[in-house]
Design an enzyme around this catalytic site. Structure first.
Site, short mmCIF file in Angstrom:
data_model
loop_
_atom_site.label_atom_id
_atom_site.label_comp_id
_atom_site.label_asym_id
_atom_site.label_seq_id
_atom_site.Cartn_x
_atom_site.Cartn_y
_atom_site.Cartn_z
N SER A 197 0.89 -1.14 0.06
CA SER A 197 0.27 -0.13 -0.53
C SER A 197 0.63 0.86 -0.46
O SER A 197 1.93 1.63 -0.56
CB SER A 197 -1.25 -0.16 1.37
OG SER A 197 -1.78 0.75 1.07
N GLU A 304 -0.74 -3.22 -8.28
CA GLU A 304 -2.60 -2.66 -7.97
C GLU A 304 -3.06 -1.38 -7.08
O GLU A 304 -2.16 -0.72 -7.28
CB GLU A 304 -2.62 -3.93 -7.08
CG GLU A 304 -1.18 -3.63 -6.05
CD GLU A 304 -2.50 -3.34 -4.38
OE1 GLU A 304 -3.27 -2.69 -4.67
OE2 GLU A 304 -1.18 -2.55 -3.88
N HIS A 374 -5.40 -4.43 -2.33
CA HIS A 374 -5.96 -4.54 -1.38
C HIS A 374 -7.33 -6.03 -1.51
O HIS A 374 -8.32 -5.05 -1.22
CB HIS A 374 -6.43 -3.21 -0.98
CG HIS A 374 -5.06 -2.53 -1.49
ND1 HIS A 374 -4.42 -2.44 -2.34
CD2 HIS A 374 -5.14 -1.77 0.04
CE1 HIS A 374 -3.61 -1.35 -1.68
NE2 HIS A 374 -4.36 -0.36 -0.58
#
Length: 421
Positions: A197, A304, A374
């Site tokens: 992230s 992503e 995620h």
């Protein structure tokens, strides 16, 4: 650039902490925690996981605080204690780094700390989870010190550097760390830095300026503090930590888009080998044009994201394309592009359309459906390591990784990471 050479001591951290806003009206649980009642102490003493409870991300007033690394978790009946499990003595030297958001729950953090200790990770700096400045896990100086103190030699490099959580904030500290020296020290120790992230900014800087790999993987607060940590994600985390020849097989593109093939290419797919790098698309695109974005010839780019509409995904991909990031790359691999939603102007403009446009722009083969992002059931893997990408006869593909540090498997008891009620 001037680097801080001195150790940022606990006293200095405490002084900085006086400027941090605190919350009045503590709940009973918060009060007990404030005065020093720690379930973790009892857990380690009895070699069993403590009877503490993880709170969900639902606030008392009914509002939610969602960040990209922490989707809502189910609430837990506080009358149900955790199942006892025999813990192993933690021996893996571990330090936390909190580069981004502050954790929302002290109980959830303590539960995560108890779990990783039960699994065999000896965390040497758990108190950094108590820091807060604005929305961040401490001031910029404090958060940078988690890494810079290792670069200066003030603190010995551990075997594992585990991210606390993502959100936002890592980009603010990039100029405050001597990445070149940090990378050299980590290579000498065989240190593994793990996160994803917002931690993508840390991982990119470490690879770009320190030539050091990292592990894209679950983090302390955002996974191991959940009411029910995902068992698959935990097992795959340990697999990536311990297997020097990690292999991941992908059979379809569904996690990226069900309208895409696993391999989008204008010629016959072939085996390629290169350095896998990248991470969260929002963060990677924000680094475009900076010294902290890796420049790797013959690389394989991994991307992503979550909660971004198709036009925003395309805009960030164009940021990278126009900055020349895709030049000299061999392929692009997409993980989960979850919760992308629909375009309000035309539903035909979707993730599949965006990725096909990227393929036309770059001419690169695009591999979709990599099991990371995620999402639940994540398959951790190294960034900055050598990856051999091989198509198979069923239309899917395999990724085989080499040249990255690992930990001995017998030092970890994976079941300690997901004990649930």
């Amino acid at each position: 650039m001037v680097f801080k050479s001195q150790l940022l001591t606990d006293d200095r951290n405490k002084n900085e902490h006086t400027a941090i806003k605190t919350t009045s009206g503590l709940s009973r649980r918060q009060f007990l925690r404030r005065v020093g009642v720690s379930a973790g102490t009892a857990a380690l003493a009895s070699q069993s996981i403590s009877q503490v409870w993880a709170t969900s991300s639902i606030e008392p007033n009914g509002s939610t605080q969602l960040t990209k690394d922490d989707l809502p978790t189910e609430s837990l009946n506080e009358q149900t204690p955790f199942i006892q499990t025999t813990c192993i003595t933690p021996t893996i030297e571990t330090r936390l780094f909190a580069s981004s958001n502050v954790g929302g729950s002290g109980d959830r953090t303590q539960l995560a700390l108890d779990r990783v200790a039960c699994a065999g990770f000896k965390v040497n700096n758990p108190t950094i989870t108590n820091r807060q400045y604005l929305r961040f896990a401490g001031t910029d100086s404090q958060r940078a010190s988690d890494l810079q103190n290792i670069a200066t030699g003030a603190i010995a490099a551990p075997k594992l550097l585990l991210g606390v959580r993502g959100g936002y904030g890592a980009m603010r500290i990039l100029p405050m760390v001597d990445w070149s020296t940090l990378g050299r020290i980590m290579q000498g120790r065989g240190t593994i830095l793990a996160g994803f992230s917002d931690v993508t900014a840390i991982q990119c800087a470490l690879l770009a300026k320190g030539d050091m790999s990292s592990l894209t993987a679950p983090m302390l607060y955002s996974e191991f503090g959940k009411t029910k940590p995902d068992e698959v994600s935990c097992r795959q985390f340990v697999e990536a930590l311990t297997n020097p020849n990690l292999v991941i097989n992908i059979s379809d593109a569904a996690l990226t888009s069900q309208k895409l093939p696993s391999i989008l290419t204008s010629s016959e797919p072939k085996t390629i080998t290169g350095t896998m790098w990248g991470g969260n698309l929002s963060v990677v695109s924000a680094l475009a044009g900076s010294e902290y974005l890796p420049r790797i010839d013959g690389g394989i780019v991994f991307l992503e994201d979550v909660g971004e509409q198709p036009y925003r995904i395309e805009r960030m991909l164009y940021d990278l394309y126009l900055a020349g990031v895709f030049k000299n790359q061999q392929a692009i691999v997409f993980g989960a592009l979850s919760a992308a939603g629909e375009d309000s102007y035309d539903k035909r403009y979707d993730v599949a359309t965006v990725i096909r446009q990227l393929h036309q722009l770059t001419g690169l083969p695009i591999y979709s459906g990599m099991r990371f992002g995620h999402i639940g059931q994540k398959h951790s893997f190294p960034l900055g390591a050598t990856c051999q990408l091989t198509p198979n006869t069923d239309g899917g593909y395999q990724l085989a990784f080499t040249d990255y540090p690992t930990i001995k498997a017998d030092a970890i008891q994976v079941e300690g990471l997901w004990q649930t009620a």
